[in-house]
Design an enzyme around this catalytic site. Structure first.
Site, mmCIF file in Angstrom:
data_model
loop_
_atom_site.group_PDB
_atom_site.id
_atom_site.type_symbol
_atom_site.label_atom_id
_atom_site.label_comp_id
_atom_site.label_asym_id
_atom_site.label_seq_id
_atom_site.Cartn_x
_atom_site.Cartn_y
_atom_site.Cartn_z
ATOM 1 N N CYS A 116 0.813 -1.229 0.000
ATOM 2 C CA CYS A 116 0.000 0.000 0.000
ATOM 3 C C CYS A 116 0.846 1.279 0.000
ATOM 4 O O CYS A 116 0.333 2.360 -0.277
ATOM 5 C CB CYS A 116 -0.947 0.007 1.188
ATOM 6 S SG CYS A 116 -2.067 -1.380 1.196
ATOM 7 N N HIS A 263 -3.396 7.166 3.116
ATOM 8 C CA HIS A 263 -3.773 5.894 2.491
ATOM 9 C C HIS A 263 -5.199 5.567 2.933
ATOM 10 O O HIS A 263 -5.527 5.615 4.115
ATOM 11 C CB HIS A 263 -2.790 4.805 2.941
ATOM 12 C CG HIS A 263 -3.229 3.431 2.575
ATOM 13 N ND1 HIS A 263 -3.777 3.124 1.342
ATOM 14 C CD2 HIS A 263 -3.217 2.255 3.271
ATOM 15 C CE1 HIS A 263 -4.069 1.835 1.296
ATOM 16 N NE2 HIS A 263 -3.746 1.294 2.455
ATOM 17 N N ASN A 293 -10.210 -0.069 -0.162
ATOM 18 C CA ASN A 293 -8.746 0.049 -0.057
ATOM 19 C C ASN A 293 -8.138 -0.455 -1.370
ATOM 20 O O ASN A 293 -8.138 -1.654 -1.632
ATOM 21 C CB ASN A 293 -8.267 -0.781 1.140
ATOM 22 C CG ASN A 293 -6.752 -0.799 1.285
ATOM 23 O OD1 ASN A 293 -6.031 -0.314 0.421
ATOM 24 N ND2 ASN A 293 -6.285 -1.371 2.374
#
Ligand code: UT7
Length: 336
Positions: A116, A263, A293
């Site tokens: 990520c 994020h 996500n």
């Protein structure tokens, strides 16, 4: 404050055609419900790729928008860095396929694996290449087709993730007109990793250590596995470290920051980050409700989304903070 070397000149994003809501997942037989997913994560839907919507396809689509936004032609791109955990092929890197799709014939192209944190690390590599004079114009992409590596029978993980691509053009800072003090660009940049935590969030099989086999498929070890609660704890801790360090390095305080683009993993992690940093949630950009996500794609998608809503006018001071599998984490402070 250090003099910026590189700035973000253009942004764009692309997602698959098909949105899958929380209710769709429940209707398709997963033992879950909209209230649980919203309450624990803030996610309402995610985009899921059909077979023609490959990583190359999504990345090239996002890149064309970013290039048009920056006024950059394919021939001007010196380097393409693609942060991803879901390449189209195991060999070669997907970045070279994106290069071919764009016709960026002069570019050096490679993938970067930082889960990520993939876009954030890639932006830091771009800044470094620009600082050494090796590149003037870098296409930095974060993109994922996570739907192909999550276990759609595991409600602990599959509800969290989505597919998509975000692209940015990062260029060397032009000489500013005399007396112009509003320097645009990357003002601070921080990154860390902790490989002791590699199996908190990982794909056990399918690599060299444990190749694909009947046993692997039977035990579903080719799919993402996660210790949710542990990841949550480390995420909160590393996001706090990332925000503190970026501010220290830029000699700024939380009050100076106009917008935080974190994020987009989970609403509760973002809220904990806001509380730690002492920055009101109204200054956080959050779109996890619509995209889920998207791992390496989440920050560049959020940035392009925020800019399209007019939330990042010239002069805006933005703090980016990311964490991901590895464990990896880091931050950037950028003046637009
Ligand atoms: O980029 C990094 C990506 N990873 C993350 O951001 C994940 C970080 N972790 C988290 O955000 C949270 O740990 C989760 C959202 C994944 C889970 O929330 P939690 O509060 O830690 O729940 P839990 O795993 O402790 O599970 C609580 C209950 C369990 O049921 P029992 O054992 O108490 O009966 C789970 O089986 O919730 C159940 N559960 C679900 N229920 C409905 C787990 N997933 C689901 C689901 N729908 N999708």
């Amino acid at each position: 404050m250090k003099r910026p070397i590189a700035y973000i000149a253009g942004t764009g994003y692309a997602v698959p055609r098909r949105a899958v809501t929380n209710d769709d997942l429940a209707k398709n037989g997963l033992d879950t419900n909209d209230a649980w997913i919203r309450d624990r994560t803030g996610i309402g839907q995610r985009y899921v790729s059909d077979p023609d919507e490959t990583l190359t396809h999504l990345s090239a689509a996002a890149s064309r928008i970013a290039m048009a936004d920056a006024g950059v032609s394919a021939g001007e791109i010196d380097v393409i860095v693609l942060g991803t955990a879901t390449p189209d092929h195991l060999l070669p890197a997907t970045a070279v396929e994106v290069q071919a799709a764009l016709g960026a014939g002069r570019a050096m192209a490679f993938d970067l694996g930082a889960a990520c944190s993939g876009w954030l690390y890639s932006a830091q590599v771009a800044e470094g290449l620009i600082a050494t004079g090796m590149a003037k114009t870098v296409l930095v992409i974060g993109a994922e087709v996570l739907s192909t590596i999550v276990d759609w029978t595991d409600r602990n993980t599959c509800v969290l993730f989505g597919d998509g691509a975000g692209a940015t053009i990062i260029r060397s800072v032009k000489t500013l007109p005399k007396g112009d003090t509003r320097e645009r660009g990357i003002l601070s940049s921080y990154g860390r990793s902790d490989g002791n935590l590699y199996d908190l969030l990982w794909r056990p099989a399918g690599g060299v250590a444990e190749p694909f086999s009947d046993k692997v498929y039977e035990e579903r070890r080719q799919y993402v596995r996660m210790e949710g609660r542990e990841v949550f704890k480390h995420a909160v801790r590393s996001m706090a470290d990332a925000t503190d360090r970026a501010l220290d390095m830029a000699k700024l305080t939380p009050a100076d920051i106009d917008l935080v683009i974190p994020h987009q993993a989970n609403m509760r992690i973002i809220e904990a980050t806001a509380k730690h940093a002492g920055i009101d949630m109204s200054r956080f950009f959050v779109n996890v409700e619509r995209f889920g996500n998207t791992s390496a794609a989440s920050i560049p998608i959020a940035l392009a989304d925020a800019r399209s809503q007019g939330l990042v006018p010239e002069g805006t001071l933005v703090l980016f903070a990311a964490f991901g599998a590895g464990f990896t984490w880091g931050s950037l402070i950028v003046r637009f």
